[in-house]
Design a protein around this motif. Structure first.
Motif, short mmCIF file in Angstrom:
data_model
loop_
_atom_site.label_atom_id
_atom_site.label_comp_id
_atom_site.label_asym_id
_atom_site.label_seq_id
_atom_site.Cartn_x
_atom_site.Cartn_y
_atom_site.Cartn_z
N MET A 1 0.51 -1.61 -0.17
CA MET A 1 -0.22 0.01 -0.29
C MET A 1 1.07 1.37 0.21
O MET A 1 2.06 1.32 0.58
N ALA A 2 0.26 2.15 -0.62
CA ALA A 2 1.53 3.76 -0.85
C ALA A 2 1.11 4.20 0.78
O ALA A 2 0.40 3.96 1.33
N GLU A 3 2.45 4.90 0.20
CA GLU A 3 3.01 5.75 2.27
C GLU A 3 1.80 6.57 2.37
O GLU A 3 1.17 7.55 1.46
N LEU A 4 1.21 6.94 3.29
CA LEU A 4 0.32 7.62 4.59
C LEU A 4 1.05 8.84 4.70
O LEU A 4 1.96 9.09 5.58
N THR A 5 1.17 9.34 3.37
CA THR A 5 1.90 11.39 3.00
C THR A 5 0.33 12.44 3.65
O THR A 5 -0.69 11.90 3.87
N VAL A 6 1.24 13.07 4.46
CA VAL A 6 0.29 14.73 5.11
C VAL A 6 -0.93 15.08 3.78
O VAL A 6 -2.31 15.18 4.35
N GLY A 7 -0.42 15.47 3.31
CA GLY A 7 -0.42 16.06 2.11
C GLY A 7 -2.28 14.31 2.16
O GLY A 7 -3.70 14.85 1.25
N ILE A 8 -1.76 12.94 1.51
CA ILE A 8 -2.98 12.30 1.40
C ILE A 8 -3.66 12.13 2.09
O ILE A 8 -5.47 12.38 2.28
N VAL A 9 -3.54 12.35 3.99
CA VAL A 9 -4.56 11.81 4.72
C VAL A 9 -4.88 13.49 4.87
O VAL A 9 -6.19 13.33 5.16
N VAL A 10 -5.22 14.47 4.32
CA VAL A 10 -5.95 15.73 4.33
C VAL A 10 -7.10 15.51 2.94
O VAL A 10 -7.88 15.77 3.47
N MET A 11 -6.07 15.10 2.42
CA MET A 11 -7.50 14.47 0.79
C MET A 11 -9.01 13.85 1.86
O MET A 11 -9.07 14.24 1.32
N LEU A 38 -9.79 5.42 -2.77
CA LEU A 38 -8.88 4.57 -3.98
C LEU A 38 -7.91 5.18 -4.56
O LEU A 38 -7.25 4.80 -5.18
N ILE A 39 -7.96 6.54 -5.17
CA ILE A 39 -7.72 7.06 -5.46
C ILE A 39 -6.44 7.89 -4.70
O ILE A 39 -5.18 7.77 -5.51
N GLY A 40 -6.44 8.05 -3.40
CA GLY A 40 -5.34 8.29 -2.54
C GLY A 40 -4.63 6.97 -1.93
O GLY A 40 -3.32 7.61 -2.18
N LEU A 41 -5.46 5.99 -1.84
CA LEU A 41 -4.79 5.10 -1.64
C LEU A 41 -4.85 3.70 -2.96
O LEU A 41 -5.32 2.56 -2.81
N PRO A 42 -4.00 4.09 -3.92
CA PRO A 42 -4.60 3.26 -5.06
C PRO A 42 -3.76 1.49 -5.17
O PRO A 42 -4.51 0.78 -5.53
#
Length: 259
Positions: A1-11, A38-42
């Motif tokens: 799974m893709a890393e949970l960055t700050v930007g992804i968490v905010v989105m 699904l977009i934030g964590l493809p």
């Protein structure tokens, strides 16, 4: 799974808040939340997306259900009966979720939603009057089977549009106004979310690293949406319903034929 960055968490948190608002007004918050996951964590599996969505949504629906129950006319005892049945039905649906053929179900759901949209447009008074009519015992039994068992099972099995289907069923079968139907649907939706979440959590398909924070945002959106629906009334909910149905049909069509 893709890393949970700050930007992804905010989105994801913004999507959760918006989903909470939409879900509180008329249902269909999963239209925003599932695509965002699904977009934030493809690399997230569909099962994890569904499980995480339920973990987030149960928080928002609980807040909006309590808000409605305290500030709008809702038969809490009736809603709880629906909710208890829906909880078990949703758990059963979630257990069968992996065996569902979306290629068959999605076109059927689109046809049903289009029929709902045409019906609501053709009857401008739908859901804005009739709150003073009392449904008989037979209609209540049919509503219990339809909204409690049938739609509850569907929510665990697939999910999109559950709140919308609940509102339509309650207005049609129990002569509720859109406002009362939305309030009742939230209590039922708490049951469906809890039932499905129990199955997904037991299977380990909930992303607990981000779900609690998203749930807080979903709660805020649910609180704001419930208050706005109570303030603006049934005509506002009817308008949002038509918008949500249109978006849901477009989303399902995209998934079916162009994704």
């Amino acid at each position: 799974m893709a890393e949970l960055t700050v930007g992804i968490v905010v989105m994801l948190c913004l999507a959760a808040a918006m989903a909470g608002w939409v879900d509180a007004v008329v249902g269909g918050g999963g239209l925003l939340l599932l695509p965002a996951l699904l977009i934030g964590l493809p690399e997230l599996s569909p099962a994890h997306a569904l499980g995480t969505n339920k973990a987030v949504a149960v928080a928002g629906t609980t807040v909006s259900a309590v808000t409605y129950a305290r500030r709008s006319p809702v038969d809490v005892r009736l809603a709880l009966r629906f909710g208890v049945l829906a909880c078990g039905s949703a758990a059963l649906g979630a257990a069968f979720a992996s065996a569902v053929s979306k290629e068959i179900l999605q076109p059927l759901i689109m046809v049903l939603l289009l029929a709902v949209a045409i019906f609501v447009v053709a009857r401008p008074e739908f859901g804005t009057t009739g709150g003073d009519r009392v449904a008989g015992r037979r209609r209540r039994a049919v509503a219990l089977l339809t909204a409690g068992a049938g739609i509850g099972f569907y929510d665990g099995l697939l999910g999109p549009g559950t709140g919308t289907f609940l509102v339509i069923a309650l207005v049609s079968l129990l002569h509720m106004t859109m406002l009362t139907a939305s309030a009742t649907a939230k209590v039922v939706n708490v049951g469906t979310n809890l039932g499905a979440l129990a199955v997904f959590a037991a299977a380990g398909t909930v992303l607990w690293s981000v779900a609690p924070l998203m749930a807080l945002c979903n709660m805020a959106g649910g609180w704001a949406g419930a208050h706005m629906a109570i303030r603006r009334g049934s005509r506002f909910i009817r308008l949002v319903l038509l918008v949500v149905v249109t978006v849901l049909v477009a989303r399902l069509a995209w998934d079916q034929w162009w994704s």
